[in-house]
Design an enzyme around this catalytic site. Structure first.
Site, PDB file in Angstrom:
ATOM      1  N   GLY A  10      31.060  29.810  40.554  1.00 15.70           N
ATOM      2  CA  GLY A  10      31.741  30.508  39.447  1.00 15.70           C
ATOM      3  C   GLY A  10      33.240  30.320  39.479  1.00 15.70           C
ATOM      4  O   GLY A  10      33.954  31.063  40.144  1.00 15.70           O
ATOM      5  N   LYS A  76      30.070  36.419  35.883  1.00 13.17           N
ATOM      6  CA  LYS A  76      30.006  37.621  35.056  1.00 13.17           C
ATOM      7  C   LYS A  76      28.909  38.553  35.580  1.00 13.17           C
ATOM      8  O   LYS A  76      27.812  38.094  35.912  1.00 13.17           O
ATOM      9  CB  LYS A  76      29.672  37.174  33.629  1.00 13.17           C
ATOM     10  CG  LYS A  76      30.064  38.134  32.587  1.00 13.17           C
ATOM     11  CD  LYS A  76      29.986  37.394  31.249  1.00 13.17           C
ATOM     12  CE  LYS A  76      30.412  38.278  30.199  1.00 13.17           C
ATOM     13  NZ  LYS A  76      29.945  39.009  29.349  1.00 13.17           N
ATOM     14  N   SER A 129      39.072  43.615  44.592  1.00 15.29           N
ATOM     15  CA  SER A 129      40.139  44.085  43.705  1.00 15.29           C
ATOM     16  C   SER A 129      41.436  43.359  43.996  1.00 15.29           C
ATOM     17  O   SER A 129      41.741  43.023  45.137  1.00 15.29           O
ATOM     18  CB  SER A 129      40.376  45.591  43.874  1.00 15.29           C
ATOM     19  OG  SER A 129      41.510  45.973  43.114  1.00 15.29           O
ATOM     20  N   LYS A 183      33.815  50.169  44.694  1.00 17.80           N
ATOM     21  CA  LYS A 183      34.665  49.405  43.764  1.00 17.80           C
ATOM     22  C   LYS A 183      34.679  50.068  42.382  1.00 17.80           C
ATOM     23  O   LYS A 183      35.700  50.122  41.686  1.00 17.80           O
ATOM     24  CB  LYS A 183      34.172  47.951  43.652  1.00 17.80           C
ATOM     25  CG  LYS A 183      34.887  47.123  42.558  1.00 17.80           C
ATOM     26  CD  LYS A 183      36.340  46.932  42.873  1.00 17.80           C
ATOM     27  CE  LYS A 183      37.261  46.299  41.872  1.00 17.80           C
ATOM     28  NZ  LYS A 183      36.890  45.532  40.763  1.00 17.80           N
ATOM     29  N   HIS A 186      36.949  52.980  42.590  1.00 17.67           N
ATOM     30  CA  HIS A 186      38.317  52.425  42.610  1.00 17.67           C
ATOM     31  C   HIS A 186      38.794  52.169  41.176  1.00 17.67           C
ATOM     32  O   HIS A 186      39.900  52.545  40.787  1.00 17.67           O
ATOM     33  CB  HIS A 186      38.296  51.127  43.427  1.00 17.67           C
ATOM     34  CG  HIS A 186      39.462  50.204  43.213  1.00 17.67           C
ATOM     35  ND1 HIS A 186      39.648  49.477  42.047  1.00 17.67           N
ATOM     36  CD2 HIS A 186      40.523  49.889  43.997  1.00 17.67           C
ATOM     37  CE1 HIS A 186      40.751  48.760  42.145  1.00 17.67           C
ATOM     38  NE2 HIS A 186      41.304  48.993  43.314  1.00 17.67           N
ATOM     39  N   ASN A 187      37.930  51.550  40.384  1.00 19.57           N
ATOM     40  CA  ASN A 187      38.315  51.251  38.995  1.00 19.57           C
ATOM     41  C   ASN A 187      38.475  52.524  38.173  1.00 19.57           C
ATOM     42  O   ASN A 187      39.326  52.593  37.290  1.00 19.57           O
ATOM     43  CB  ASN A 187      37.268  50.342  38.346  1.00 19.57           C
ATOM     44  CG  ASN A 187      37.393  48.903  38.812  1.00 19.57           C
ATOM     45  OD1 ASN A 187      37.914  48.644  39.891  1.00 19.57           O
ATOM     46  ND2 ASN A 187      36.905  47.972  38.029  1.00 19.57           N
ATOM     47  N   GLU A 190      41.742  53.836  38.929  1.00 20.82           N
ATOM     48  CA  GLU A 190      42.707  52.933  38.265  1.00 20.82           C
ATOM     49  C   GLU A 190      42.852  53.307  36.772  1.00 20.82           C
ATOM     50  O   GLU A 190      43.969  53.394  36.259  1.00 20.82           O
ATOM     51  CB  GLU A 190      42.196  51.499  38.425  1.00 20.82           C
ATOM     52  CG  GLU A 190      43.010  50.438  37.731  1.00 20.82           C
ATOM     53  CD  GLU A 190      42.278  49.091  37.722  1.00 20.82           C
ATOM     54  OE1 GLU A 190      41.675  48.705  38.740  1.00 20.82           O
ATOM     55  OE2 GLU A 190      42.302  48.422  36.673  1.00 20.82           O
TER      56      GLU A 190
HETATM   57  P1  NBP Z   1      34.162  35.900  34.240  1.00 27.82           P
HETATM   58  O1  NBP Z   1      33.659  37.258  34.413  1.00 27.82           O
HETATM   59  O2  NBP Z   1      34.690  35.544  32.954  1.00 27.82           O
HETATM   60  O3  NBP Z   1      32.980  34.926  34.688  1.00 27.82           O
HETATM   61  C1  NBP Z   1      33.120  33.566  34.490  1.00 27.82           C
HETATM   62  C2  NBP Z   1      32.159  32.772  35.359  1.00 27.82           C
HETATM   63  O4  NBP Z   1      30.797  33.211  35.171  1.00 27.82           O
HETATM   64  C3  NBP Z   1      32.225  31.329  34.939  1.00 27.82           C
HETATM   65  O5  NBP Z   1      32.205  30.560  36.107  1.00 27.82           O
HETATM   66  C4  NBP Z   1      30.948  31.168  34.119  1.00 27.82           C
HETATM   67  O6  NBP Z   1      30.463  29.845  34.096  1.00 27.82           O
HETATM   68  C5  NBP Z   1      30.015  32.044  34.915  1.00 27.82           C
HETATM   69  N1  NBP Z   1      28.757  32.344  34.214  1.00 27.82           N
HETATM   70  C6  NBP Z   1      28.518  33.059  33.098  1.00 27.82           C
HETATM   71 BR1  NBP Z   1      29.823  33.810  32.068  1.00 27.82          BR
HETATM   72  N2  NBP Z   1      27.225  33.140  32.768  1.00 27.82           N
HETATM   73  C7  NBP Z   1      26.598  32.423  33.715  1.00 27.82           C
HETATM   74  C8  NBP Z   1      25.241  32.119  33.957  1.00 27.82           C
HETATM   75  N3  NBP Z   1      24.265  32.594  33.145  1.00 27.82           N
HETATM   76  N4  NBP Z   1      24.937  31.327  35.014  1.00 27.82           N
HETATM   77  C9  NBP Z   1      25.903  30.879  35.817  1.00 27.82           C
HETATM   78  N5  NBP Z   1      27.215  31.137  35.672  1.00 27.82           N
HETATM   79  C10 NBP Z   1      27.558  31.904  34.629  1.00 27.82           C
HETATM   80  O7  NBP Z   1      35.247  35.484  35.341  1.00 27.82           O
HETATM   81  P2  NBP Z   1      36.212  36.334  36.245  1.00 27.82           P
HETATM   82  O8  NBP Z   1      37.198  37.075  35.404  1.00 27.82           O
HETATM   83  O9  NBP Z   1      36.708  35.394  37.281  1.00 27.82           O
HETATM   84  O10 NBP Z   1      35.259  37.417  36.951  1.00 27.82           O
HETATM   85  C11 NBP Z   1      34.244  37.083  37.872  1.00 27.82           C
HETATM   86  C12 NBP Z   1      33.637  38.376  38.373  1.00 27.82           C
HETATM   87  O11 NBP Z   1      34.640  39.111  39.078  1.00 27.82           O
HETATM   88  C13 NBP Z   1      33.164  39.319  37.242  1.00 27.82           C
HETATM   89  O12 NBP Z   1      32.043  40.017  37.674  1.00 27.82           O
HETATM   90  C14 NBP Z   1      34.327  40.266  37.060  1.00 27.82           C
HETATM   91  O13 NBP Z   1      33.943  41.504  36.522  1.00 27.82           O
HETATM   92  C15 NBP Z   1      34.812  40.411  38.505  1.00 27.82           C
HETATM   93  N6  NBP Z   1      36.222  40.773  38.668  1.00 27.82           N
HETATM   94  C16 NBP Z   1      37.175  40.292  37.828  1.00 27.82           C
HETATM   95  C17 NBP Z   1      38.513  40.635  38.026  1.00 27.82           C
HETATM   96  C18 NBP Z   1      39.601  40.106  37.126  1.00 27.82           C
HETATM   97  O14 NBP Z   1      40.752  40.562  37.272  1.00 27.82           O
HETATM   98  N7  NBP Z   1      39.308  39.153  36.250  1.00 27.82           N
HETATM   99  C19 NBP Z   1      38.849  41.463  39.106  1.00 27.82           C
HETATM  100  C20 NBP Z   1      37.856  41.910  39.962  1.00 27.82           C
HETATM  101  C21 NBP Z   1      36.531  41.547  39.741  1.00 27.82           C
HETATM  102  P3  NBP Z   1      30.850  28.850  32.867  1.00 27.82           P
HETATM  103  O15 NBP Z   1      32.180  28.293  33.209  1.00 27.82           O
HETATM  104  O16 NBP Z   1      29.775  27.847  32.868  1.00 27.82           O
HETATM  105  O17 NBP Z   1      30.876  29.697  31.612  1.00 27.82           O
END
Ligand code: NBP
Length: 473
Positions: A10, A76, A129, A183, A186-187, A190
């Protein structure tokens, strides 16, 4: 070719940064992303020249990893996580470890733990986080699962985590979905703090007529104080100072006043209701986002509902941090943490998570979005009394409440008289007033329930269950 130490699935914002973090800390890595072009872009961009290789399919991905394999999924939350687990499971072997680092609902993690119990590989549900920067430089991580699985990962996580004076910002949280539960809370905290800071900005703007730069100066001052020094206060100052490059003026004043909510705030409130824990500050912050999204309705309502004319109110001088307003911000922030900690304590008992509160406070001190100096006091409070029922009754917090409560009350009163909504300030005030009141009026509620439904009631002066024949006739 030698095998890689670490695998990541991912390549979203978090995944990219976490794998760069692992590689920087000496863990050669292999990455896999559903859409292969993203893997190629990453390897040709930020991943170039590093000990990171890419795999186009999952067979190749697992073949490139040393055993036991350590694989972090950053996809996701929800069905995407289930889909990845289903696809990768057949390739995993005895001792391998699969970690879900996404924001999964803790019940989903509990379900997956049960479904995967019979498999030979280990499974960890881990809250992460810190946003993109934290993921790269060192996040706060909250792993839950079996102790043995955690221990097999400890050296990797200790290096990747943010470091504070008393160690890395990662610890074993507990079994099952406990990491994702922590977590989630935590959110929730936040959400509360973000809304509290937004309310303080609104009051400085509307009750004191201050500009964004003047308000930013107050946030800069707050960030030097023991009570408010924190990442969220720091970035609020940054947000308020930023100028619109094309039109000039503060960018923040050009942003639509609608905030979304992604699930973790909602899950915090639902869990609190299920566990019978009072979290009004956190709930108010969630509701504030829901209300903010009703932009069209609010515009219409403002044109028909009478609004008071705003009269300026002295909240203190900017040079002393707007002292009354600071009282309100400090106590509401304490209320948000107190509610979150109490929720975790209740969950720990209900779900047998055996959460260690001082350790959780410790791992939130660096890397994460709610890092703050106040967490030192929270850690001390739970260290000196691991069974502390609520932060508000720890001696240091008692002093804060006793000295700052009049300030919070004056701010809520001034805001109400001027028709300015302060949902988190007013909920926090009610929370503290209710928690600090030995006799609440629920005696009358009990009387009404017994009157219309014979629900019976308890008495103060004797044991047992009582009923009164209220309507004689
Ligand atoms: P996203 O939540 O936007 O996830 C993107 C990734 O999920 C991409 O690699 C995408 O692949 C993959 N994906 C999806 Br969408 N559907 C899929 C499927 N059916 N099979 C395989 N891969 C799939 O990215 P992110 O913002 O980096 O968040 C990742 C996780 O971390 C999430 O759970 C998020 O809630 C959590 N999180 C995010 C943050 C933040 O600040 N962004 C902080 C803390 C935790 P693709 O490229 O092929 O679409």
């Amino acid at each position: 070719m030698s095998k890689a130490h670490f695998g990541l699935i991912g390549l979203g914002v978090m995944g990219e940064n976490l794998v760069l973090n692992a590689e920087r800390n000496g863990f050669s890595s292999v990455v896999y992303n559903r859409t292969f072009s993203k893997t190629q872009d990453f390897l040709n961009g930020r991943g170039a020249g590093k000990s990171i290789s890419g795999a186009e399919d999952l067979q190749d991905f697992v073949d490139r990893l040393e055993r036991p394999r350590r694989i972090l999924m950053m996809v996701k939350a929800g069905s995407a996580t289930d889909a990845v687990i289903e696809k990768i499971s057949p390739f995993l072997e005895e001792g391998d470890l699969l970690i879900d680092g996404g924001n999964s609902e803790f019940r989903d993690t509990e379900r997956r733990v049960k479904e995967l119990e019979k498999k030979s590989f280990g499974y960890i549900g881990m809250g992460v986080s810190g946003g993109a920067k934290g993921a790269l430089e060192g996040p706060s991580m909250m792993p839950g699962g079996t102790k043995a699985s955690y221990e097999a990962l400890e050296s990797l996580l200790n290096k990747m985590a943010a470091q504070v004076e008393d160690g890395p910002c990662v610890t074993y949280i507990g079994p099952g979905g406990s990491g994702h539960f922590v977590k989630t809370v935590h959110n929730g905290i936040e959400y509360g703090i973000e809304q509290i800071l937004a309310e303080s900005y609104d009051l400085m703007k509307r009750l004191s007529g201050m500009s964004c730069d003047q308000i930013a100066d107050v946030f800069a001052y707050w960030n030097t104080t023991e009570e408010l020094s924190s990442y969220l206060v720091e970035i609020t100052e940054i947000c308020l100072r930023a100028k619109d490059p094309t039109q000039g003026g503060a960018v923040v004043e050009k942003i639509m006043d609608k905030a979304g909510q992604k699930g973790t705030g909602l899950w915090t409130v639902v869990s609190a209701l299920e566990l019978g824990v009072s979290v009004p500050t956190i709930y108010a912050s969630l509701n504030a986002r829901v209300m903010s999204s009703m932009k069209g309705q609010r515009e219409h309502a403002q044109s028909v509902l009478n609004r008071p004319t705003i009269v300026s109110f002295p909240m203190g001088s900017p040079s002393d941090g707007m002292s009354l307003l600071m009282d309100a911000v400090v106590l509401s922030t304490i209320a948000s943490y107190a509610q979150g900690m109490e929720l975790m304590r209740a969950a720990s008992m209900e779900y047998n998570y055996d959460l260690d509160m001082p350790s959780i406070a410790k791992i939130w001190k660096g890397g994460c979005i709610i890092r703050s100096r106040l967490l030192n006091r929270i850690q001390d409070a739970f260290n000196s009394n691991p069974k502390l029922p609520n932060l508000l009754v720890d001696s240091w917090f008692v002093e804060q409440v006793n000295s700052r409560l009049p300030g919070l009350a004056k701010i809520v009163s001034a805001a109400s008289e001027n028709g300015i909504p302060v949902p988190c300030f007013s909920s926090s005030l009610d929370y503290i007033n209710s928690y600090g009141t030995a006799r609440l009026p629920q005696n009358l509620v009990q009387a009404m329930r017994d009157c219309f439904g014979s629900h019976t009631y308890e008495r103060l002066d004797k044991e047992g269950s009582f009923h009164t024949d209220w309507i004689k006739g």
